[in-house]
Design a protein around this motif. Sequence first.
Motif, PDB file in Angstrom:
ATOM      1  N   LEU A  51      38.234  45.415  41.269  1.00  0.00           N
ATOM      2  CA  LEU A  51      37.132  45.128  42.186  1.00  0.00           C
ATOM      3  C   LEU A  51      36.710  43.662  42.106  1.00  0.00           C
ATOM      4  O   LEU A  51      36.559  42.985  43.135  1.00  0.00           O
ATOM      5  CB  LEU A  51      35.939  46.037  41.860  1.00  0.00           C
ATOM      6  CG  LEU A  51      34.744  45.954  42.813  1.00  0.00           C
ATOM      7  CD1 LEU A  51      35.148  46.391  44.215  1.00  0.00           C
ATOM      8  CD2 LEU A  51      33.599  46.812  42.291  1.00  0.00           C
ATOM      9  N   ILE A  52      36.552  43.150  40.893  1.00  0.00           N
ATOM     10  CA  ILE A  52      36.072  41.775  40.721  1.00  0.00           C
ATOM     11  C   ILE A  52      37.120  40.759  41.182  1.00  0.00           C
ATOM     12  O   ILE A  52      36.838  39.864  41.992  1.00  0.00           O
ATOM     13  CB  ILE A  52      35.687  41.530  39.249  1.00  0.00           C
ATOM     14  CG1 ILE A  52      34.475  42.389  38.879  1.00  0.00           C
ATOM     15  CG2 ILE A  52      35.386  40.054  39.015  1.00  0.00           C
ATOM     16  CD1 ILE A  52      34.174  42.412  37.397  1.00  0.00           C
ATOM     17  N   THR A  53      38.348  40.891  40.679  1.00  0.00           N
ATOM     18  CA  THR A  53      39.383  39.903  41.011  1.00  0.00           C
ATOM     19  C   THR A  53      39.878  40.053  42.439  1.00  0.00           C
ATOM     20  O   THR A  53      40.444  39.113  43.003  1.00  0.00           O
ATOM     21  CB  THR A  53      40.564  39.994  40.034  1.00  0.00           C
ATOM     22  OG1 THR A  53      41.107  41.337  40.057  1.00  0.00           O
ATOM     23  CG2 THR A  53      40.121  39.673  38.618  1.00  0.00           C
ATOM     24  N   GLY A  54      39.689  41.230  43.032  1.00  0.00           N
ATOM     25  CA  GLY A  54      40.062  41.404  44.436  1.00  0.00           C
ATOM     26  C   GLY A  54      39.076  40.768  45.396  1.00  0.00           C
ATOM     27  O   GLY A  54      39.452  40.361  46.503  1.00  0.00           O
ATOM     28  N   LEU A  55      37.818  40.663  44.990  1.00  0.00           N
ATOM     29  CA  LEU A  55      36.798  40.103  45.873  1.00  0.00           C
ATOM     30  C   LEU A  55      36.648  38.589  45.735  1.00  0.00           C
ATOM     31  O   LEU A  55      36.203  37.918  46.671  1.00  0.00           O
ATOM     32  CB  LEU A  55      35.443  40.773  45.601  1.00  0.00           C
ATOM     33  CG  LEU A  55      35.338  42.252  45.992  1.00  0.00           C
ATOM     34  CD1 LEU A  55      33.954  42.789  45.659  1.00  0.00           C
ATOM     35  CD2 LEU A  55      35.642  42.453  47.478  1.00  0.00           C
TER      36      LEU A  55
END
Length: 522
Positions: free
Chosen positions: A214-218
């Motif tokens: 979630l974090i690295t995708g956003l």
Amino acid sequence: MSDSLTASPAHHVRHLPLHTRIGWGLGGIADNFMANTLFVLGMVIYVTAFNMPAGLAGLALSIPRFVDAITDPVIGNISDNLRTRFGRRRPMMVFGAVGSAVLLPLMWFPPMLETVQNPWYSNGPFWYLSIVGSVYFIFYTLFMVPYTALGFELTDDYDERTRVLAWRMYLGLAASMTVPALYWLCRLDIFGDGVAGEIAGARWVTLGLAFIVLITGLIPVFATKERPESARQPTTPIFAAVRETLKNGPFLILFIAYIAVIMGLFTAGTVGTFVLIYYVFSEAASVDVAKDHASLLGLLAGVMAALTSYGSMFLASYVSRKTGKRIAMMIGLGLMLAGTLSTWLLYNPATGVNHPDSFLNQLILSIGGAVGLSAEPEAIKSGVLIATFIMAMGGQGCWLMIDSMTADICDEDELRTGKRREGMFGAAQGFGRKIAFAVTVLVGGYLLEWMGFDPVAAEEAGGVSDEVGTRMLLTLMLCQGGGLVIAILIFIFYPITRARAEATREQLEARRGEASTPLAEE
């Protein structure tokens, strides 16, 4: 390297700011975990922990990939044609990252486990894995296709493309070092003993991965801006877009060679964990001990491969600057082939390099002890790590060249069609990868059965026969080696050289009527 945007009419050099390169590159971590977690854990958890027949598990894991592959061109075309105030790519990336993060931990809660030995039509876990997995990979495509396309369009320069696209791999390798360790993490004592512990481990480990995804995708959504001129081009219907893509000769060469490599590697990868358990550690005291040893060795091999891959990218980048991307690609494929052929000797548990008291084994144990990673001497097989090193010196550089070549192909496509269609080319690349994965997972499950592997019988007998173990190793070698040989022969005919790419870029600049237009930055 300067972090400023610079340009000259002759070379149109474009150096992107460091924060943009890192911000986009962080998406490589999300991409790695999204794409590989189910591949690494799916077969081994569903077969050895949930006791699903290997062929049926392979079928269940292949269905989501077929669905995913079919949606790739559709999502790629939507990504090229989408018009929003936030751009073409970034809104889709948000939906993909969030959906993938939500579904990843849910893969390990199959219902109706009492039906796991039933035929497919009445097998609850089979249907659960097939359906939930299909939805999961659609979300993955919603992220991966526009994310890849965004990377292709960040710069126009022949060499700068390689340097920019490398950041996805520099940072994605952090995930690559962890992915081979996932099964080892699932078997940690904190999750419990036996198969119940493995299942609990899979659930908790993938929950942690979901937060990372979630974090690295956003982050790339907020760290990059899209080219404003792309929003002004006319839209293209899906079938016309596919037809135009298939007319591109250099892309067809790249695509066919890419498929050959992926088919070989994925088919071998399907049985790779089983080769470690039942061939490399065939002399272990029990299958459970062999699993422990194999999971630890997989962790060490993954770290070895990831660290070596940095060298592979530097080697490929250097050769590419000196001689061109085609030669760099063929050297990488040659190194991978050499590593594959070496497994016949280096995977053999009876060779001296794999002896617990060998110098390399003792050196690895000493290094592991220094960093707090203890292991029994029998768990270390230096030969496997040597073969991994040779293959990894070629592998990551090949993937970097494929991405950089695809970006060059997008320029030639714009010269011919007048449109920027990075989404469709990225989707076509993903389509081929996912179809190959689906086929090889399906074939891999049945290959295990054809080789005589029965997980229940192997547990009861404490392993498999020497004949079955050797057959597993030969399958791994022939699949990987065959795909690599085909790819090397095909790349002889790849036509885009540095001179041709620069001539294409100059014609595009003349058509646009501008020497250089800096990308929109924060």
